[in-house]
Design a protein around this motif. Structure first.
Motif, PDB file in Angstrom:
ATOM      1  N   SER A  12       0.824  -1.210   0.000  1.00 23.15           N
ATOM      2  CA  SER A  12       0.000   0.000   0.000  1.00 23.15           C
ATOM      3  C   SER A  12       0.855   1.256   0.000  1.00 23.15           C
ATOM      4  O   SER A  12       0.585   2.214  -0.741  1.00 23.15           O
ATOM      5  N   MET A  13       1.891   1.272   0.827  1.00 20.97           N
ATOM      6  CA  MET A  13       2.745   2.451   0.916  1.00 20.97           C
ATOM      7  C   MET A  13       3.498   2.676  -0.395  1.00 20.97           C
ATOM      8  O   MET A  13       3.628   3.812  -0.868  1.00 20.97           O
ATOM      9  N   LYS A  14       4.014   1.599  -0.996  1.00 24.30           N
ATOM     10  CA  LYS A  14       4.721   1.743  -2.269  1.00 24.30           C
ATOM     11  C   LYS A  14       3.765   2.217  -3.366  1.00 24.30           C
ATOM     12  O   LYS A  14       4.109   3.078  -4.187  1.00 24.30           O
ATOM     13  N   LEU A  15       2.567   1.676  -3.360  1.00 27.65           N
ATOM     14  CA  LEU A  15       1.569   2.062  -4.358  1.00 27.65           C
ATOM     15  C   LEU A  15       1.159   3.525  -4.167  1.00 27.65           C
ATOM     16  O   LEU A  15       0.992   4.270  -5.145  1.00 27.65           O
ATOM     17  N   SER A  16       1.034   3.946  -2.923  1.00 32.77           N
ATOM     18  CA  SER A  16       0.710   5.350  -2.634  1.00 32.77           C
ATOM     19  C   SER A  16       1.815   6.273  -3.119  1.00 32.77           C
ATOM     20  O   SER A  16       1.559   7.347  -3.680  1.00 32.77           O
ATOM     21  N   GLU A  17       3.069   5.844  -2.924  1.00 32.90           N
ATOM     22  CA  GLU A  17       4.203   6.647  -3.388  1.00 32.90           C
ATOM     23  C   GLU A  17       4.208   6.764  -4.910  1.00 32.90           C
ATOM     24  O   GLU A  17       4.489   7.839  -5.463  1.00 32.90           O
ATOM     25  N   VAL A  18       3.906   5.657  -5.583  1.00 33.09           N
ATOM     26  CA  VAL A  18       3.860   5.673  -7.040  1.00 33.09           C
ATOM     27  C   VAL A  18       2.787   6.647  -7.526  1.00 33.09           C
ATOM     28  O   VAL A  18       3.011   7.446  -8.450  1.00 33.09           O
ATOM     29  N   LEU A  19       1.620   6.599  -6.919  1.00 30.39           N
ATOM     30  CA  LEU A  19       0.531   7.484  -7.323  1.00 30.39           C
ATOM     31  C   LEU A  19       0.869   8.946  -7.038  1.00 30.39           C
ATOM     32  O   LEU A  19       0.517   9.842  -7.818  1.00 30.39           O
ATOM     33  N   ALA A  20       1.566   9.189  -5.936  1.00 34.53           N
ATOM     34  CA  ALA A  20       2.008  10.559  -5.642  1.00 34.53           C
ATOM     35  C   ALA A  20       2.983  11.043  -6.718  1.00 34.53           C
ATOM     36  O   ALA A  20       2.935  12.205  -7.141  1.00 34.53           O
ATOM     37  N   ASP A  21       3.851  10.134  -7.181  1.00 29.77           N
ATOM     38  CA  ASP A  21       4.831  10.498  -8.211  1.00 29.77           C
ATOM     39  C   ASP A  21       4.168  10.911  -9.523  1.00 29.77           C
ATOM     40  O   ASP A  21       4.717  11.722 -10.278  1.00 29.77           O
ATOM     41  N   ILE A 361      -8.122 -10.341 -10.100  1.00 30.61           N
ATOM     42  CA  ILE A 361      -7.456  -9.116  -9.630  1.00 30.61           C
ATOM     43  C   ILE A 361      -7.550  -9.027  -8.113  1.00 30.61           C
ATOM     44  O   ILE A 361      -6.564  -8.698  -7.432  1.00 30.61           O
ATOM     45  N   ILE A 362      -8.731  -9.343  -7.562  1.00 24.45           N
ATOM     46  CA  ILE A 362      -8.908  -9.296  -6.108  1.00 24.45           C
ATOM     47  C   ILE A 362      -7.972 -10.286  -5.424  1.00 24.45           C
ATOM     48  O   ILE A 362      -7.329  -9.965  -4.410  1.00 24.45           O
ATOM     49  N   ASN A 363      -7.881 -11.479  -5.989  1.00 29.27           N
ATOM     50  CA  ASN A 363      -7.077 -12.535  -5.360  1.00 29.27           C
ATOM     51  C   ASN A 363      -5.580 -12.403  -5.618  1.00 29.27           C
ATOM     52  O   ASN A 363      -4.784 -13.165  -5.053  1.00 29.27           O
ATOM     53  N   SER A 364      -5.185 -11.462  -6.451  1.00 26.06           N
ATOM     54  CA  SER A 364      -3.755 -11.323  -6.772  1.00 26.06           C
ATOM     55  C   SER A 364      -2.958 -10.668  -5.649  1.00 26.06           C
ATOM     56  O   SER A 364      -1.729 -10.641  -5.701  1.00 26.06           O
ATOM     57  N   LYS A 365      -3.641 -10.118  -4.648  1.00 24.14           N
ATOM     58  CA  LYS A 365      -2.996  -9.450  -3.506  1.00 24.14           C
ATOM     59  C   LYS A 365      -2.044  -8.329  -3.954  1.00 24.14           C
ATOM     60  O   LYS A 365      -0.964  -8.147  -3.410  1.00 24.14           O
ATOM     61  N   GLY A 366      -2.486  -7.623  -4.970  1.00 23.90           N
ATOM     62  CA  GLY A 366      -1.702  -6.477  -5.431  1.00 23.90           C
ATOM     63  C   GLY A 366      -0.821  -6.760  -6.615  1.00 23.90           C
ATOM     64  O   GLY A 366      -0.329  -5.831  -7.276  1.00 23.90           O
ATOM     65  N   ALA A 367      -0.577  -8.029  -6.947  1.00 23.20           N
ATOM     66  CA  ALA A 367       0.311  -8.366  -8.063  1.00 23.20           C
ATOM     67  C   ALA A 367      -0.239  -7.862  -9.392  1.00 23.20           C
ATOM     68  O   ALA A 367       0.525  -7.560 -10.320  1.00 23.20           O
TER      69      ALA A 367
END
Length: 701
Positions: A12-21, A361-367
């Protein structure tokens, strides 16, 4: 307290950082919203100044909400609300002298829709008449308005300005296709009802344990009223008579009250749909459905879960609700839940495949995020896990936002075809309107930004009258021009310099040009042109840096508009540039678009070439040969290397006139031929070539 699993928290934190970028952070979201709301305000202020009060403009959708990215390339949603119509829900709201229609929402009408009964304009009574192309008389004698009437208005393009010239009408809406580098614009005509629709009052009044939306937000939403849009429920018995109820203003308010994690969820949902569903099942699941799912999730969950370190879980929650909606083929409208947004959208043949994709997508756990190519989300996420940095787009977004804002602000008041004295009266009235209007917020900001442009134009028209009559400029004109000197870095000051040059006050011209040179830093000042749309090739890094610091104020430091002289400013224009006002032959006018190409009757030149041209002329008068040759070299260099000149052909024409003054006849002819190569028709180069060949012929004779 809710606990986030370590793995989910890390992703979640990495994904949030990517979206901020890529610009999905609080600051850029607010910048996007401010830019679009200001554009909306400027559009309406312009229309009021032009006495185009037939409609009020609204901008909705992802761009106005700040819920888009550069990669998503969201369309601009533009709603025209026709002011001549008044939709009411109670007889007490009837207004004399306008087109009143009573909104009817009964059991015969589809949920989320209504029919409109025509009323008399003189007394609050039902209108009488017979069925025809636009009206239908039902069994009870009510005269109902068919929604086909509004799409037909799209064909009256002169009512909406030149940007509708590429309009393609599709049912109730239109799509104005932008040229390369510009987004498409979805256009919808609508009517406004000041009161909250009956079908939505249950949402307003219902009490629940949900913490969002608050009673205050609901109260505000109800005060926005609603629109009715000319489209009926597909398959309905009364489809031609039904109008869809739109709560777009209320929904914009709701979106403005989301936190950044909720906004990121929505952005990711759109990216997922576009990446994994649209390639096979395009338009089955819409962005609006994703927004509706998100709003339902927020309303039915605790606010504490919507945090950056829980983004992946929040996204899964939304996708799970979307999955259930697809199973049930029911996505209830957030404000009018009886309106099923999915009805008839998903065929039995494709439903299992869509469910399988969403479930995976739901079951991929973010992959699955690694497979998103929009804005390079997948590769950016991989880089984050290896603690590598990628380019941040916030500065670039800020630069594009300012370019849109500056372009809209600089659009002139329509006095092009007016006599000088008529133009003075119109511009005086416009300035009076701006000064006397009682407004706040974005409308007040729009007025503050518009006023200097009106002052500069009025001052220049007065100066043209003065020069024609007295060969001088009176103090009233100079005072008005001084009020508008800071519209941007150069254009208004160049108008002043041009006026002073036309009365041969060369020393003052020299001082004004020196001030422009001091402010015109080539590292960050960006030329821009509002005359027509063209694909921009590059923008300066320094420009982006300035735009990232400021909002609309950045135009004062980092933009240089093209300099436009209207025909009523004729005597403020140097002789060499006056030919631009008569560039079109009678035969060439048939190749012009009436509104989009109206700038062709003006003398228009980019600020930087015009600066060097005036420097060349001034230094010629002052006998400063080295400085004169330096200005000529800079003019030539600018034409060659500046990538984003809007009027390069005009710059070549004035360079040709300089070459003629230098006695370099062949070089002058080459300049005019290069100009013609850029713009084959409606180009003053033809006049210059004819004149030059005549001189050469006489010389040889």
């Amino acid at each position: 307290m809710y606990q986030v699993p370590n793995y989910t928290q890390a992703v979640s934190m990495k994904l949030s950082e990517v979206l901020a970028d890529i610009g999905v952070d609080d600051r850029i979201v607010l910048k996007r919203r401010r830019s679009v709301l200001l554009r909306e305000a400027v559009k309406n202020v312009n229309d009021q100044l032009w006495n185009m009060n037939i409609y009020t403009s609204y901008y909705f959708g992802s761009r106005s909400e700040g819920t888009t990215t550069m990669g998503l390339r969201s369309d601009a949603d533009h709603l025209f609300c026709l002011n001549a119509f008044s939709v009411i829900q109670d007889w007490s709201e009837w207004i004399p002298g306008v087109l009143n229609y009573l909104m009817i929402q009964d059991s015969s009408v589809s949920p989320g829709y209504c029919v409109l009964q025509m009323l008399r304009p003189d007394v609050p009574l039902p209108a009488d008449g017979e069925s025809d192309q636009y009206f239908f008389r039902d069994r009870t004698g009510k005269i109902l308005l068919k929604h086909i009437i509004l799409p037909g208005i799209f064909h009256l393009k002169h009512l909406f300005g030149g940007f509708l010239d590429r309009l393609q009408v599709h049912g109730p809406a239109g799509v104005n296709q932008g040229p390369p580098g510009y987004c498409d614009m979805d256009l919808v005509l609508a009517l406004h009802c000041k009161t909250w629709p009956q079908q939505a009052r249950r949402w307003q009044d219902q009490h629940s344990d949900a913490q969002w939306p608050s009673a205050e937000i609901k109260q505000y939403c109800s005060r926005t009223g609603c629109f009715v849009v000319p489209v009926g429920y597909r398959g309905s018995e009364h489809e031609q008579l039904e109008w869809r109820i739109s709560t777009s203003l209320a929904e914009r308010c709701l979106m403005f009250n989301l936190n950044i994690t909720q906004i990121r969820c929505y952005v990711l949902m759109k990216m997922i749909i576009k990446s994994f569903l649209d390639p096979q099942f395009e338009h089955v699941i819409s962005s609006y459905m994703c927004k509706t799912v998100l709003l339902h999730c927020i309303a039915n969950s605790h606010f504490n879960i919507w945090r950056e370190n829980n983004l992946l879980s929040c996204l899964s929650l939304c996708l799970y609700l979307l999955y259930n909606n697809i199973i049930n083929e029911n996505c209830p409208h957030f404000i009018i839940p009886e309106n099923n947004l999915m009805r008839g959208k998903i065929s039995p043949a494709v439903k299992p495949y869509i469910l399988e994709i969403v479930n995976n997508i739901i079951n991929s756990k973010g992959a699955a995020m690694l497979g998103i190519k929009y804005d390079d989300i997948g590769s950016r996420l991989q880089f984050k896990f290896f603690n590598l940095c990628r380019f941040q787009t916030s500065k670039y977004i800020s630069g594009l936002l300012l370019y849109d804002t500056a372009t809209n602000i600089s659009i002139s008041v329509p006095v092009k075809n007016k006599s000088p004295h008529e133009a003075v009266q119109i511009l005086t009235n416009c300035i009076s309107k701006i000064l006397n209007v009682q407004c706040e917020g974005m409308v007040a900001t729009a007025c503050q930004l518009k006023l200097p442009w009106c002052c500069t134009t009025l001052g220049s028209v007065l100066a043209s009258i003065n020069i024609n009559q007295h060969n001088t400029v009176l103090s009233d004109a100079l005072k008005l021009i001084s009020l508008g000197l800071n519209t941007d870095v150069a254009s208004s000051k160049l108008k002043l310099a041009s006026i002073l040059y036309c009365i041969q006050d060369i020393q003052k011209v020299d001082l004004v040009l020196s001030e422009i040179v001091r402010r015109y830093d080539l590292n960050y000042v960006e030329p821009f042109c509002a005359c027509y749309e063209f694909e921009r090739k590059s923008l300066r890094r320094g420009y982006f840096a300035i735009c990232d610091i400021y909002n609309e104020d950045a135009q004062y430091y980092a933009t240089a508009s093209c300099v436009k002289f209207l025909p009523c400013e004729f005597y403020c224009v140097p002789t060499e540039l006056r030919y631009e006002m008569v560039r079109s032959t009678q035969e060439e006018r048939i190749y012009r678009t009436e509104i989009i190409d109206d700038w062709m009757d003006c003398a228009v030149v980019d600020s930087l070439p015009y600066l060097y041209f005036l420097q060349y002329k001034v230094n010629s008068h002052l006998g400063r040969n080295n400085e004169k040759q330096s200005a000529l070299s800079k003019l030539l260099r600018t034409i060659i290397i500046e990538p984003d000149l809007g009027h390069r052909e005009t710059a070549l024409n004035i360079l040709g006139k300089c070459m003629e003054q230098e006695g370099r006849v062949r070089d002058a002819l080459q300049c005019y031929l290069m100009s013609l190569n850029l713009r084959r028709r409606n180009n003053a180069a033809k006049i210059h070539i004819c004149a030059l060949l005549s001189v050469m012929g006489n010389f040889r004779a």
